[in-house]
Design a protein around this motif. Structure first.
Motif, short mmCIF file in Angstrom:
data_model
loop_
_atom_site.label_atom_id
_atom_site.label_comp_id
_atom_site.label_asym_id
_atom_site.label_seq_id
_atom_site.Cartn_x
_atom_site.Cartn_y
_atom_site.Cartn_z
N ASP A 146 31.53 -42.63 116.75
CA ASP A 146 30.37 -41.97 116.13
C ASP A 146 30.76 -40.60 115.57
O ASP A 146 30.33 -40.22 114.48
CB ASP A 146 29.24 -41.80 117.15
N VAL A 147 31.56 -39.86 116.33
CA VAL A 147 31.98 -38.53 115.90
C VAL A 147 32.81 -38.63 114.62
O VAL A 147 32.60 -37.87 113.67
CB VAL A 147 32.78 -37.82 117.01
N GLN A 148 33.74 -39.58 114.61
CA GLN A 148 34.59 -39.75 113.43
C GLN A 148 33.77 -40.14 112.20
O GLN A 148 33.97 -39.59 111.11
CB GLN A 148 35.65 -40.83 113.72
N VAL A 149 32.85 -41.07 112.38
CA VAL A 149 32.03 -41.51 111.26
C VAL A 149 31.13 -40.37 110.77
O VAL A 149 30.98 -40.16 109.56
CB VAL A 149 31.19 -42.75 111.63
N ALA A 150 30.55 -39.63 111.70
CA ALA A 150 29.67 -38.52 111.32
C ALA A 150 30.45 -37.45 110.55
O ALA A 150 29.97 -36.91 109.55
CB ALA A 150 29.03 -37.91 112.56
N ALA A 151 31.66 -37.15 111.02
CA ALA A 151 32.49 -36.16 110.33
C ALA A 151 32.88 -36.67 108.94
O ALA A 151 32.83 -35.92 107.95
CB ALA A 151 33.74 -35.85 111.14
N HIS A 152 33.24 -37.94 108.86
CA HIS A 152 33.60 -38.54 107.58
C HIS A 152 32.43 -38.47 106.59
O HIS A 152 32.60 -38.03 105.44
CB HIS A 152 34.02 -40.00 107.79
N LEU A 153 31.27 -38.90 107.02
CA LEU A 153 30.11 -38.91 106.13
C LEU A 153 29.71 -37.50 105.71
O LEU A 153 29.34 -37.26 104.56
CB LEU A 153 28.94 -39.61 106.81
N THR A 154 29.78 -36.57 106.65
CA THR A 154 29.44 -35.18 106.33
C THR A 154 30.39 -34.61 105.29
O THR A 154 29.96 -33.96 104.33
CB THR A 154 29.48 -34.32 107.61
N LEU A 155 31.68 -34.87 105.45
CA LEU A 155 32.67 -34.35 104.50
C LEU A 155 32.53 -35.03 103.13
O LEU A 155 32.69 -34.38 102.09
CB LEU A 155 34.08 -34.55 105.05
N CYS A 156 32.21 -36.32 103.13
CA CYS A 156 31.98 -37.01 101.86
C CYS A 156 30.80 -36.41 101.11
O CYS A 156 30.87 -36.16 99.90
CB CYS A 156 31.74 -38.51 102.10
N GLN A 157 29.71 -36.19 101.83
CA GLN A 157 28.52 -35.61 101.20
C GLN A 157 28.78 -34.18 100.76
O GLN A 157 28.32 -33.75 99.69
CB GLN A 157 27.33 -35.65 102.17
N LEU A 158 29.53 -33.42 101.55
CA LEU A 158 29.85 -32.05 101.20
C LEU A 158 30.69 -32.01 99.92
O LEU A 158 30.47 -31.16 99.05
CB LEU A 158 30.60 -31.36 102.35
N LEU A 159 31.64 -32.93 99.80
CA LEU A 159 32.46 -32.99 98.60
C LEU A 159 31.61 -33.27 97.37
O LEU A 159 31.79 -32.63 96.31
CB LEU A 159 33.53 -34.07 98.77
N GLU A 160 30.67 -34.18 97.49
CA GLU A 160 29.78 -34.50 96.37
C GLU A 160 28.86 -33.31 96.06
O GLU A 160 28.58 -33.02 94.89
CB GLU A 160 28.96 -35.74 96.70
N PHE A 161 28.39 -32.63 97.10
CA PHE A 161 27.56 -31.45 96.91
C PHE A 161 28.32 -30.37 96.15
O PHE A 161 27.77 -29.71 95.26
CB PHE A 161 27.08 -30.92 98.26
N CYS A 162 29.60 -30.18 96.49
CA CYS A 162 30.42 -29.19 95.79
C CYS A 162 30.57 -29.55 94.32
O CYS A 162 30.54 -28.67 93.45
CB CYS A 162 31.80 -29.08 96.45
N HIS A 163 30.73 -30.83 94.04
CA HIS A 163 30.81 -31.29 92.64
C HIS A 163 29.52 -30.93 91.89
O HIS A 163 29.58 -30.41 90.77
CB HIS A 163 31.05 -32.79 92.62
N ASP A 164 28.39 -31.19 92.51
CA ASP A 164 27.11 -30.87 91.89
C ASP A 164 26.92 -29.36 91.75
O ASP A 164 26.32 -28.88 90.77
CB ASP A 164 25.96 -31.46 92.71
N LEU A 165 27.43 -28.61 92.73
CA LEU A 165 27.33 -27.15 92.68
C LEU A 165 28.06 -26.59 91.47
O LEU A 165 27.53 -25.73 90.75
CB LEU A 165 27.92 -26.54 93.96
N ILE A 166 29.29 -27.06 91.24
CA ILE A 166 30.07 -26.57 90.11
C ILE A 166 29.33 -26.84 88.80
O ILE A 166 29.21 -25.96 87.94
CB ILE A 166 31.45 -27.26 90.08
N ARG A 167 28.81 -28.04 88.67
CA ARG A 167 28.09 -28.40 87.46
C ARG A 167 26.84 -27.52 87.29
O ARG A 167 26.57 -27.02 86.18
CB ARG A 167 27.69 -29.87 87.52
N SER A 168 26.09 -27.31 88.37
CA SER A 168 24.87 -26.50 88.29
C SER A 168 25.18 -25.03 88.05
O SER A 168 24.44 -24.35 87.33
CB SER A 168 24.06 -26.66 89.58
#
Length: 208
Positions: free
Chosen positions: A172-194
């Motif tokens: 669960d910890v590994q999956v939660a960390a993975h999903l959080t980092l994936c979403q954070l990476l996508e958020f950073c992409h959206d941040l740069i564009r915005s």
């Protein structure tokens, strides 16, 4: 009253008059100040993007959990919901319906969200502390950008989360960390564009 005292008093009066008559300094160029703050935020976001990839590679050791978007399956999405990982605040192109104030509010909300998630995960998984600190700095820089552009934002904090309540084992910890980092990476992409969109719009308006 001796001559020395008279000279001293005259000096004090002249100094006070000079201070009162001196013009109050003002920002040399608000638009330029805003541009510089945006560039600082963008540099930090780019660093966070790079560090997310590095951190993911060093702490995620379950086969199949990669940052490749094609590896994100429906099963992982179900686990995201089960583990209680919130959706990322949506960032859009500026318009009459999605104002700069709304945009910066969501930038701040996203930064605080992922900082909080990483703090929670840090209690169960090492290697996330530096990234969490960078997100704290990101929130600070976005606030500086907001002030430079004279924007307002919703200052209400999100409901506090305790992600660890739903983490019952290493998987669960590994999956939660993975999903959080994936979403954070996508958020950073959206941040740069915005940020680029906001910089162009605010510069055109002279940072109102």
């Amino acid at each position: 009253m001796n001559a020395f005292t008279v000279v001293a008093l005259l000096h004090c009066f002249l100094l006070a008059a000079l201070v009162q008559s001196a013009p109050v300094s003002s920002p040399s160029n608000p638009s330029q100040t805003f541009k510089e703050v945006v560039e600082r935020v963008m540099r930090l976001v780019e660093k966070i993007r790079k560090d997310v990839r590095s951190v993911h590679g060093s702490i995620i050791n379950i086969d199949g959990l990669t940052l490749d978007p094609s590896s994100q399956t429906g099963q992982l999405e179900m686990m995201r919901i089960t583990l209680g990982i919130p959706d990322t605040p949506v960032l859009k192109e500026l318009s009459e319906q999605f104002t700069a104030d709304m945009c910066v509010s969501r930038m701040l909300a996203g930064g605080r969200l992922y900082q909080g998630l990483l703090v929670d995960l840090s209690g169960r998984l090492g290697g996330l502390e530096a990234l969490s600190a960078e997100l704290r700095d990101l929130v600070t820089h976005i606030n500086q950008m907001k002030d430079a552009a004279q924007l307002s934002s919703d200052s209400s904090d999100q409901s506090s989360l305790d992600l660890t309540l739903n983490l019952h084992g290493n998987y669960d910890v590994q999956v939660a960390a993975h999903l959080t980092l994936c979403q954070l990476l996508e958020f950073c992409h959206d941040l740069i564009r915005s940020l680029r969109n906001m910089a162009e719009t605010q510069m055109a308006r002279g940072t109102r």
